[in-house]
Design an enzyme around this catalytic site. Structure first.
Site, short mmCIF file in Angstrom:
data_model
loop_
_atom_site.label_atom_id
_atom_site.label_comp_id
_atom_site.label_asym_id
_atom_site.label_seq_id
_atom_site.Cartn_x
_atom_site.Cartn_y
_atom_site.Cartn_z
N SER A 178 -69.01 44.56 75.93
CA SER A 178 -70.32 44.60 75.27
C SER A 178 -71.11 45.86 75.60
O SER A 178 -72.34 45.82 75.73
CB SER A 178 -71.13 43.33 75.60
OG SER A 178 -70.46 42.19 75.12
N LYS A 202 -58.78 47.37 68.21
CA LYS A 202 -58.22 46.01 68.08
C LYS A 202 -57.50 45.89 66.72
O LYS A 202 -56.84 46.85 66.32
CB LYS A 202 -59.32 44.96 68.28
CG LYS A 202 -60.05 45.18 69.62
CD LYS A 202 -60.93 44.04 70.05
CE LYS A 202 -61.59 44.38 71.39
NZ LYS A 202 -62.42 43.30 71.90
N GLY A 232 -65.63 48.41 72.58
CA GLY A 232 -65.09 47.75 71.40
C GLY A 232 -66.02 47.94 70.22
O GLY A 232 -66.22 49.05 69.73
N GLU A 286 -57.44 40.22 75.84
CA GLU A 286 -56.95 39.47 74.67
C GLU A 286 -55.43 39.33 74.70
O GLU A 286 -54.88 38.33 74.24
CB GLU A 286 -57.44 40.14 73.37
CG GLU A 286 -58.94 39.92 73.20
CD GLU A 286 -59.64 40.97 72.37
OE1 GLU A 286 -58.97 41.79 71.72
OE2 GLU A 286 -60.89 40.98 72.40
N HIS A 329 -54.98 44.27 78.34
CA HIS A 329 -56.28 43.89 77.78
C HIS A 329 -56.41 42.36 77.84
O HIS A 329 -55.43 41.63 77.65
CB HIS A 329 -56.40 44.38 76.34
CG HIS A 329 -57.78 44.17 75.80
ND1 HIS A 329 -58.18 42.96 75.27
CD2 HIS A 329 -58.87 44.97 75.77
CE1 HIS A 329 -59.47 43.05 74.91
NE2 HIS A 329 -59.90 44.26 75.21
N GLU A 365 -62.95 45.01 82.97
CA GLU A 365 -63.52 44.32 81.82
C GLU A 365 -63.59 42.83 82.13
O GLU A 365 -62.62 42.09 81.89
CB GLU A 365 -62.65 44.53 80.58
CG GLU A 365 -62.53 45.96 80.16
CD GLU A 365 -62.29 46.07 78.66
OE1 GLU A 365 -63.10 46.73 78.00
OE2 GLU A 365 -61.33 45.48 78.15
N GLY A 422 -66.51 40.96 73.72
CA GLY A 422 -66.53 40.40 72.37
C GLY A 422 -67.87 39.80 71.98
O GLY A 422 -68.84 39.82 72.75
N ASN A 429 -61.15 50.81 71.70
CA ASN A 429 -60.00 50.02 71.26
C ASN A 429 -60.39 49.43 69.91
O ASN A 429 -61.34 48.64 69.83
CB ASN A 429 -59.75 48.92 72.30
CG ASN A 429 -58.80 47.84 71.84
OD1 ASN A 429 -58.06 48.02 70.89
ND2 ASN A 429 -58.81 46.72 72.56
P1 PGA Z 1 -66.56 44.79 73.14
O1 PGA Z 1 -65.01 44.85 73.47
O2 PGA Z 1 -67.15 46.15 73.49
O3 PGA Z 1 -66.61 44.53 71.67
O4 PGA Z 1 -67.15 43.71 73.98
C1 PGA Z 1 -64.58 45.41 74.68
C2 PGA Z 1 -63.13 45.21 74.87
O5 PGA Z 1 -62.57 44.19 74.41
O6 PGA Z 1 -62.48 46.07 75.46
#
Ligand code: PGA
Length: 263
Positions: free
Chosen positions: A218, A15, A239, A102, A100, A172, A178, A13
């Site tokens: 992560s 973002k 991400g 977020e 997601h 997740e 993040g 993703n």
């Molecule tokens: P990240 O993001 O791998 O940067 O932790 C994962 C996600 O938000 O799906």
């Protein structure tokens, strides 16, 4: 089902990152290597990159699903700033990411919103990647399984069994996502993945056993293999670590090594 039984699914993703031209280059650069590799891939760029992503995918022949990061459940109307499922399928988009973390925490999406979005996406023939995951507070109070179960059951309520082949679920945990996130440990993931599988099987029967369950939060090349050894996890949703072609490819390599597959 274990990690080696299901097709391996790896995707990112983007973002709110990359212009259309940057996404086109990203996909073109992935193509040479991934065409010789194995598994299934997906890239989920911002809306403004979707047309270029589809064009780069088609030109390269890369077997990659192009996904949108969100959509509205209505087909059209007075919903300023929103995008419908039909607009996505008309562009050649394969998949839509729904729920997601977020979107849930920054944009206040509810489980009921997601139920409407899942229905609309599936009716349009889009693949759905549904994200579920508990917050740090829910985990501390030992109600993570309840949260994930509620999110999954409400989002998928009413989905017919013949839609199962269009579904993917990503676990997740919010506390793992993040820059401030801590990657989950296999022992954190295993009971949740088993519970997700149980719910999918009880709703969809045999078809529920084949729905891919991904881990995200992560993920990087050093830990990717660990997650794929967790029973029921057959893919990675990445991400930051996959936002460059070398980063994406390093995760694919780690996944391949963990799964024991050949390129
Ligand atoms: P990240 O993001 O791998 O940067 O932790 C994962 C996600 O938000 O799906």
């Amino acid at each position: 089902m274990n990690a080696n039984a299901a097709p391996l699914l790896v995707g990112t993703n983007l973002k709110m990152n990359q212009t259309a031209a940057e996404t086109g280059r990203f996909i073109t650069e992935l193509a040479d290597v991934l065409l010789r590799s194995f598994g299934l891939y997906f890239v989920i760029p911002p809306f403004t990159s979707l047309a270029e992503a589809v064009r780069a995918r088609d030109e390269s022949g890369l077997p990659v699903w192009i996904g949108a990061q969100n959509m509205h459940w209505e087909a059209s109307g007075a919903f300023t700033g929103e995008i419908s499922a039909a607009m996505l399928t008309a562009l050649g988009v394969d998949l839509v990411l729904l729920g997601h973390a977020e979107r849930r925490w920054l944009f206040h999406e509810t489980d009921e919103d997601l139920q409407r979005k899942v229905q609309a996406a599936l009716a349009a023939g889009l693949r759905v990647l549904l994200c579920v995951g508990e917050t740090a507070g829910e985990r501390a109070n030992a109600v993570g399984l309840e949260t994930v179960g509620r999110q999954l059951k409400i989002a998928l309520n009413g989905v017919a069994t013949d839609r199962a082949p269009l579904l993917q679920v990503a676990y997740e945990p919010v506390w793992s996502i993040g820059a401030g996130g801590t990657p989950a440990k296999p022992e954190d993931i295993a009971p949740v993945a088993a519970a997700i599988r149980g719910l999918l099987a009880s709703q969809f029967g045999d078809g529920g056993g084949a729905i891919p369950i991904l881990y995200g939060g992560s993920v990087d090349p050093t830990n990717a293999g660990l997650f794929l050894r967790v029973p029921e996890i057959s893919g990675l949703f990445v991400g930051r670590a996959a936002w460059t072609p070398p980063g994406f490819l390093a995760i694919v390599d780690a996944a391949r090594d963990a799964s024991g597959r050949q390129t």
